[in-house]
Write a protein that holds these residues in place. Structure first.
Motif, PDB file in Angstrom:
ATOM      1  N   ASN A 219       0.835  -1.208   0.000  1.00  0.00           N
ATOM      2  CA  ASN A 219       0.000   0.000   0.000  1.00  0.00           C
ATOM      3  C   ASN A 219       0.867   1.255   0.000  1.00  0.00           C
ATOM      4  O   ASN A 219       0.569   2.237  -0.688  1.00  0.00           O
ATOM      5  N   ARG A 220       1.923   1.230   0.788  1.00  0.00           N
ATOM      6  CA  ARG A 220       2.850   2.366   0.824  1.00  0.00           C
ATOM      7  C   ARG A 220       3.564   2.523  -0.526  1.00  0.00           C
ATOM      8  O   ARG A 220       3.753   3.646  -1.006  1.00  0.00           O
TER       9      ARG A 220
ATOM     10  N   GLU B 170       1.265   4.163  -2.965  1.00  0.00           N
ATOM     11  CA  GLU B 170       1.166   5.591  -2.642  1.00  0.00           C
ATOM     12  C   GLU B 170       2.408   6.343  -3.125  1.00  0.00           C
ATOM     13  O   GLU B 170       2.311   7.443  -3.675  1.00  0.00           O
TER      14      GLU B 170
END
Length: 418
Positions: free
Chosen positions: A167-168, A171
């Motif tokens: 997820n990071r 992003e």
């Protein structure tokens, strides 16, 4: 105030401390000197940033391509005059004529070297999207599980960790943090050099000095057989609080000297002038097939500041730990031995815990384990570098050591001194 001054005088009056500081600084400067041969090549990065900016987009890539072609033409004009040959790539020259470099003047070799560096940047920019498109963090999870022999709950924790890291990563890619110029990591390894080799060396140097000073100051009266007189004085047993404050201040002074002098020389040798605002998660900072992925968007300057804060906090922890041991033992030589045993125990204990128990993770939340990998602070690398690992460790040990200090002082106030 006079009491604190006298306690600080004890901390620095020993010639051993001065000798060690000079010796450690020499080691640090020597390490920088051994790496200094690449400083001229690193200047090319700053020149590119100054010319095109550090943000990589289609416009910047097109300008860099034109610049690279002009540099290649200039290089080919030179090689044609010298060797009667031109090259499609600057790298081909070094592959073919490495043994003939002595036929070139320093200025001529610089022209070709600079072209090769610009070429590396241009070619690597074309590979960024492909590199990140092929990152499969589920495979990293499988490798961690297999490599560390994890099973059951620990294997599940590992899979969840890589979901969060994915997820990071998404992003990061969406924000374009990875598309910024920086020193080429796989060539120069500047991140590892600064934050692994140099920073870890300084961590252990300061730790040695902090333990020596704290053990000496805290046990001074007991070692010199003046404890009955000193602790029966007007200040009495409150002197032990003065010693704690003096030890903490002395530790900050040691941090300032070792960090300040070493980093001053480092940044005088290596030019980071145009790179302070570049995210640490830049593709070019990568040194291995798996890039550095910071848990937050951290420009290099902010990242360095966070690392220094954690560095200093850990040294203050070591000061309080040594102080607490010294109040109980009252023999500086035994204090050093107990601290070393505690260090070894905290580092080794995670390795002997069964791999299916989650204790394998939380036993790593110690300043002793934390200081082993300063180059991975605030970076998602494997399951043992979770998000907020550094700050969680800091909060836990601040609470533990605050309790330990209160208990230690209450114990000292009630014990018989002889």
């Amino acid at each position: 105030m006079n009491v604190l001054r006298f306690e600080l005088k004890k901390a620095f009056q020993s010639p051993v401390v001065s000798i060690l500081i000079m010796l450690f600084l020499f080691f640090n400067f020597w390490l920088i000197y051994k790496h200094a041969g690449i400083r001229e090549e690193l200047k090319v990065t700053n020149q590119l940033v100054e010319r095109f900016g550090y943000k990589i987009d289609s416009e910047m890539s097109a300008k860099l391509q034109d610049y690279y072609q002009s540099k290649l033409q200039k290089m080919n004009k030179l090689t044609n005059e010298k060797f009667g040959k031109t090259y499609e790539r600057a790298g081909d020259f070094f592959a073919e004529y490495e043994h003939r470099n002595k036929e070139l003047s320093e200025e001529e070799l610089h022209v070709i070297t600079e072209t090769a560096i610009v070429e590396s940047y241009y070619e690597l920019i074309q590979k960024i999207d492909q590199t990140y498109r092929h990152l499969d963090l589920s495979q990293n999870a499988k490798m961690d599980i297999k490599g560390y022999g994890l099973s059951g709950k620990t294997a599940e924790v590992t899979r969840e960790y890589y979901i969060k890291l994915k997820n990071r990563l998404d992003e990061l890619i969406e924000a374009g943090e990875h598309k910024n110029l920086f020193f080429i990591g796989y060539v120069y390894h500047m991140h590892s050099f600064l934050f692994k080799d140099l920073m870890r060396q300084m961590i252990f140097e300061v730790m040695i000095l902090v333990v020596l000073i704290t053990g000496h100051v805290t046990t001074y009266e007991f070692q010199n057989q003046t404890c009955l007189t000193v602790y029966a004085s007007k200040r009495g047993r409150k002197l032990m609080l003065d010693k704690l404050v003096a030890n903490l201040f002395a530790s900050l002074c040691i941090c300032a000297v070792i960090l300040g002098a070493t980093l001053l020389v480092y940044f005088l040798v290596f030019d980071y002038s145009g790179l302070w605002g570049i995210p640490i998660s830049s593709f070019f900072n990568s040194e291995f097939s798996f890039p550095y992925i910071s848990w937050w968007k951290l420009p290099f300057g902010i990242y360095l500041s966070c690392v220094l804060v954690v560095f200093i906090i850990c040294q203050l922890f070591f000061t309080v730990i040594t102080y607490s041991i010294a109040v109980w033992i009252k023999n500086n030589y035994l204090v050093y031995a107990v601290f070393a045993i505690l260090f070894g125990f905290c580092v080794l204990i995670p390795g002997i815990i069964p791999k299916n128990l989650t204790a394998i993770f939380w036993t790593r939340y110690t300043p002793f384990s934390l200081i082993l990998n300063p180059h991975l602070w605030f970076i998602g690398w494997n399951v043992f570098t979770p998000k907020k690992y550094e700050w969680t460790t800091t909060v836990i040990w601040t609470c533990l050591l605050a309790i330990a200090t209160v208990v230690t002082f209450l114990k000292f106030n009630k014990e018989q001194i002889d």
